[in-house]
Design a protein around this motif. Structure first.
Motif, PDB file in Angstrom:
ATOM      1  N   CYS A  16      79.952  -3.771  80.728  1.00 41.74           N
ATOM      2  CA  CYS A  16      79.705  -3.416  79.745  1.00 41.74           C
ATOM      3  C   CYS A  16      78.497  -2.547  79.676  1.00 41.74           C
ATOM      4  O   CYS A  16      78.107  -1.652  78.814  1.00 41.74           O
ATOM      5  CB  CYS A  16      79.338  -4.716  78.768  1.00 41.74           C
ATOM      6  SG  CYS A  16      80.902  -5.472  78.406  1.00 41.74           S
ATOM      7  N   ILE A  17      77.706  -2.768  80.616  1.00 42.05           N
ATOM      8  CA  ILE A  17      76.220  -2.024  80.884  1.00 42.05           C
ATOM      9  C   ILE A  17      76.626  -0.531  81.134  1.00 42.05           C
ATOM     10  O   ILE A  17      76.006   0.263  80.523  1.00 42.05           O
ATOM     11  CB  ILE A  17      75.463  -2.593  81.816  1.00 42.05           C
ATOM     12  CG1 ILE A  17      74.961  -4.076  81.204  1.00 42.05           C
ATOM     13  CG2 ILE A  17      74.429  -1.885  82.377  1.00 42.05           C
ATOM     14  CD1 ILE A  17      74.021  -4.764  82.526  1.00 42.05           C
ATOM     15  N   ILE A  18      77.590  -0.318  82.094  1.00 36.12           N
ATOM     16  CA  ILE A  18      77.938   1.135  82.415  1.00 36.12           C
ATOM     17  C   ILE A  18      78.543   1.729  81.303  1.00 36.12           C
ATOM     18  O   ILE A  18      78.243   2.909  80.989  1.00 36.12           O
ATOM     19  CB  ILE A  18      79.028   0.875  83.708  1.00 36.12           C
ATOM     20  CG1 ILE A  18      78.257   0.246  84.950  1.00 36.12           C
ATOM     21  CG2 ILE A  18      79.549   2.548  83.996  1.00 36.12           C
ATOM     22  CD1 ILE A  18      77.098   1.322  85.266  1.00 36.12           C
ATOM     23  N   ASN A  19      79.441   1.187  80.408  1.00 34.47           N
ATOM     24  CA  ASN A  19      79.953   1.586  79.215  1.00 34.47           C
ATOM     25  C   ASN A  19      78.879   2.009  78.133  1.00 34.47           C
ATOM     26  O   ASN A  19      78.939   3.083  77.551  1.00 34.47           O
ATOM     27  CB  ASN A  19      81.017   0.701  78.511  1.00 34.47           C
ATOM     28  CG  ASN A  19      82.281   0.796  79.107  1.00 34.47           C
ATOM     29  OD1 ASN A  19      82.767   1.431  80.081  1.00 34.47           O
ATOM     30  ND2 ASN A  19      82.987  -0.298  79.121  1.00 34.47           N
ATOM     31  N   GLY A  20      77.761   1.239  78.288  1.00 32.94           N
ATOM     32  CA  GLY A  20      76.679   1.371  77.546  1.00 32.94           C
ATOM     33  C   GLY A  20      75.840   2.725  77.673  1.00 32.94           C
ATOM     34  O   GLY A  20      75.651   3.275  76.902  1.00 32.94           O
ATOM     35  N   ILE A  21      75.840   3.033  78.948  1.00 32.26           N
ATOM     36  CA  ILE A  21      75.040   4.410  79.273  1.00 32.26           C
ATOM     37  C   ILE A  21      75.769   5.467  79.039  1.00 32.26           C
ATOM     38  O   ILE A  21      75.314   6.374  78.274  1.00 32.26           O
ATOM     39  CB  ILE A  21      75.168   4.265  81.091  1.00 32.26           C
ATOM     40  CG1 ILE A  21      74.279   3.341  81.599  1.00 32.26           C
ATOM     41  CG2 ILE A  21      74.588   5.725  81.573  1.00 32.26           C
ATOM     42  CD1 ILE A  21      74.176   3.016  83.003  1.00 32.26           C
ATOM     43  N   GLY A  22      77.330   5.568  78.846  1.00 31.68           N
ATOM     44  CA  GLY A  22      78.087   6.349  78.407  1.00 31.68           C
ATOM     45  C   GLY A  22      77.945   6.667  76.937  1.00 31.68           C
ATOM     46  O   GLY A  22      78.087   7.728  76.370  1.00 31.68           O
ATOM     47  N   GLY A  23      77.971   5.518  76.147  1.00 32.34           N
ATOM     48  CA  GLY A  23      77.627   5.505  75.075  1.00 32.34           C
ATOM     49  C   GLY A  23      76.433   6.098  74.298  1.00 32.34           C
ATOM     50  O   GLY A  23      76.156   6.913  73.425  1.00 32.34           O
ATOM     51  N   ALA A  24      75.312   5.760  74.999  1.00 31.90           N
ATOM     52  CA  ALA A  24      74.139   6.558  74.949  1.00 31.90           C
ATOM     53  C   ALA A  24      73.986   7.943  75.066  1.00 31.90           C
ATOM     54  O   ALA A  24      73.235   8.640  74.250  1.00 31.90           O
ATOM     55  CB  ALA A  24      72.932   5.685  75.897  1.00 31.90           C
ATOM     56  N   LEU A  25      74.492   8.515  76.095  1.00 29.38           N
ATOM     57  CA  LEU A  25      74.864   9.927  76.136  1.00 29.38           C
ATOM     58  C   LEU A  25      75.275  10.352  74.930  1.00 29.38           C
ATOM     59  O   LEU A  25      74.757  11.455  74.639  1.00 29.38           O
ATOM     60  CB  LEU A  25      75.631  10.024  77.605  1.00 29.38           C
ATOM     61  CG  LEU A  25      75.892  11.494  77.889  1.00 29.38           C
ATOM     62  CD1 LEU A  25      74.657  12.452  78.233  1.00 29.38           C
ATOM     63  CD2 LEU A  25      76.797  11.688  79.032  1.00 29.38           C
ATOM     64  N   CYS A  26      76.542   9.841  74.875  1.00 23.65           N
ATOM     65  CA  CYS A  26      77.340  10.416  73.414  1.00 23.65           C
ATOM     66  C   CYS A  26      76.532  10.392  72.159  1.00 23.65           C
ATOM     67  O   CYS A  26      76.340  11.578  71.339  1.00 23.65           O
ATOM     68  CB  CYS A  26      78.503   9.723  73.219  1.00 23.65           C
ATOM     69  SG  CYS A  26      79.860   9.836  74.591  1.00 23.65           S
ATOM     70  N   ALA A  27      75.400   9.431  71.960  1.00 26.54           N
ATOM     71  CA  ALA A  27      74.833   9.404  70.897  1.00 26.54           C
ATOM     72  C   ALA A  27      73.550  10.426  71.006  1.00 26.54           C
ATOM     73  O   ALA A  27      73.421  11.007  70.107  1.00 26.54           O
ATOM     74  CB  ALA A  27      74.102   7.943  70.626  1.00 26.54           C
ATOM     75  N   ILE A  28      73.063  10.786  72.065  1.00 27.60           N
ATOM     76  CA  ILE A  28      71.954  11.628  72.241  1.00 27.60           C
ATOM     77  C   ILE A  28      72.648  12.996  72.166  1.00 27.60           C
ATOM     78  O   ILE A  28      71.973  13.965  71.624  1.00 27.60           O
ATOM     79  CB  ILE A  28      71.380  11.443  73.757  1.00 27.60           C
ATOM     80  CG1 ILE A  28      70.566   9.976  73.833  1.00 27.60           C
ATOM     81  CG2 ILE A  28      70.346  12.586  74.130  1.00 27.60           C
ATOM     82  CD1 ILE A  28      70.093   9.815  75.190  1.00 27.60           C
ATOM     83  N   MET A  29      73.708  13.570  72.548  1.00 31.66           N
ATOM     84  CA  MET A  29      74.358  14.594  72.668  1.00 31.66           C
ATOM     85  C   MET A  29      75.080  15.006  71.460  1.00 31.66           C
ATOM     86  O   MET A  29      75.990  15.789  71.218  1.00 31.66           O
ATOM     87  CB  MET A  29      75.062  14.833  73.807  1.00 31.66           C
ATOM     88  CG  MET A  29      74.536  14.564  75.265  1.00 31.66           C
ATOM     89  SD  MET A  29      73.140  15.661  75.264  1.00 31.66           S
ATOM     90  CE  MET A  29      73.683  17.339  74.962  1.00 31.66           C
TER      91      MET A  29
END
Length: 474
Positions: free
Chosen positions: A412-425
């Motif tokens: 879940c934590i790793i998936n969260g990193i990808g989600g944060a990247l998508c939000a920023i970009m």
């Protein structure tokens, strides 16, 4: 070893309290969804122990039994065993449910029924919200996914200059891809009308009128638009969500009133006529403008939140997505997503989760490689394949990850990193489409390169942390 679906159906039916305890039931991609008269009669622990059942839980006002991708086979058998029509699997509204309960009072005491109805009333804005959303949106999701994937394919083909937008081939294929979104109110007219207990084909008629070419053309009319002297605030109803759902609810209430007023011999004539005469103008005058204001306000509020704290919002959305799946509450986001398509022309919520299916698949695949337990290896292998190829993650979550909390949390934590990247970009998508290995070319065309980067983060990261944190049970 082949599954005995008859045995699974028989045991599930017995453990939920028998046919007489079922108020209504339906299914989604992987779960049987029961609404029971007396939930205390359902033995969730015993249901979970049934060979062929992944998990049983109470969520969204329902008793949910997770079967996996074979759920339809079990659903069909239970439908036959209980002598129910498949079309009647979803309960309509509280009034109709109360009538069904009254007919079956010999099987359930009045006190128990009253208590459960009271609980259901309290949960209208909680558990019942998700129940209504899944009943309204789930039936046509297959058509939307297919249309979305075709749209993504067309974007890819035109981007690579394989197909020209001026070609008649493109026009024909685009019509097939876009029509499900353009005429979404008509789809909703049937499912919402059915769920609320209205006459669904009349709801469809009202929805069709909203997207009728001459009504759509009023948006660009030079002269002021009025109805019987009252000004009409013309909005675009194509791809809209909220207006038809509100219409279906009001129609159900109005029809119950008419049924008390008109004798049965006249209902077939006057009820449909009055539905159209009253509700369609009322939608143009009141429902449409009000729901449009609400929808735009909701989209603006969420978008402002994502723009203000994109890292936190994106991380939380992607990290908690598997948890939402566990309880079935992820369906509560579908109306917001559909509203985004109608209001903004794109969605920015679900793109945050673009890597989660891949992260789940990768984590379970790591368990498959690490374990020496033959049963777990078989379950992990098939679950990983189901998540990676089909995008169906419930078998992986319930069958493998939930019992291994460290692996689940790390994934879940790793998936969260990808989600944060998508939000920023600011990753977005303008179509509703499935996310799995087979749709990767379309994902690239629709989401862009940062969507692919998020997928890679989830794949590689989730596999690595799962491989390290997994420990074989003694």
């Amino acid at each position: 070893m082949a599954k005995d679906y008859n045995a699974i159906a028989k045991e599930v039916l017995e453990k939920v309290g028998g046919a007489e305890n079922i108020d209504s039931f339906t299914h989604c991609v992987t779960r049987l969804r029961f609404i029971l008269k007396d939930k205390s009669k359902a033995d969730l622990d015993e249901i979970t122990k049934i060979n062929g059942v992944l998990k049983a839980l109470e969520a969204s006002g329902q008793t949910q039994v997770v079967i996996g991708t074979d759920v339809v086979k079990v659903y069909d058998i239970i439908t036959d065993m209980t002598n129910r029509k498949k079309e009647a699997a979803v309960a309509a509204d509280d009034a109709e449910t109360a009538a069904d309960v009254k007919m079956e009072e010999s099987h359930s005491s009045e006190d128990v029924v009253a208590e459960n109805k009271k609980k259901n009333k309290k949960n209208v804005f909680g558990d019942k919200f998700v129940e209504y959303v899944s009943a309204i949106f789930m039936p046509f999701m297959g058509a939307f996914m297919g249309a979305g994937l075709l749209k993504g394919t067309l974007v890819l083909l035109t981007t690579l200059n394989i197909l020209s937008k001026d070609a008649s081939t493109y026009t024909i294929l685009y019509a097939a891809a876009d029509s499900a979104f353009y005429f979404m109110p008509i789809f909703l007219g049937y499912t919402a009308g059915k769920k609320f207990g209205a006459k669904p084909f009349i709801t469809m008629g009202i929805a069709a009128a909203l997207v009728y070419p001459s009504i759509v053309g009023l948006k660009n009319a030079e002269a002021a638009v009025t109805f019987c002297g009252l000004p009409v605030d013309v909005i675009s109803y194509t791809s809209s969500v909220l207006p038809v759902i509100v219409v279906a609810y009001l129609q159900a209430k109005l029809e119950k009133l008419f049924e008390r007023i008109f004798p049965e011999v006249l209902r077939g004539i006057f009820v449909p006529l009055l539905d159209l005469i009253i509700l369609f103008p009322f939608t143009l005058l009141v429902i449409g403008p009000v729901t449009d204001f609400v929808g735009r306000g909701l989209a603006f509020a969420i978008q402002t939140g994502l723009n203000t704290i994109p890292f936190v919002a994106g991380f939380a959305m992607a990290a908690l997505w598997p948890v939402m799946i566990i309880f079935g509450v992820h369906w509560g986001l579908i109306p917001i997503v559909m509203n985004n398509y109608a209001v903004l022309g794109y969605d920015y919520i679900l793109p945050l989760t673009v890597g989660t299916n891949f992260g789940i698949a990768a984590a379970v695949f790591a368990v498959f490689l690490r374990t020496h337990n033959k049963d777990l290896k078989n379950l992990a292998g098939t679950s990983a394949l189901s998540a990676f190829i089909g995008g169906v993650t419930e078998p992986a979550i319930y069958g493998v990850l939930l019992a291994r909390k460290k692996v689940f949390a790390a994934m879940c934590i790793i998936n969260g990193i990808g989600g944060a990247l998508c939000a920023i970009m600011h990753v977005t998508r303008d179509v509703q489409m499935s996310v799995n290995a087979l749709t990767l070319p379309a994902i690239y065309a629709v989401y862009g390169i940062w969507g692919i980067v998020a997928i890679v983060i989830s794949l590689v990261g989730a596999f690595a942390v799962a491989f390290v944190t997994f420990k074989e049970e003694k």
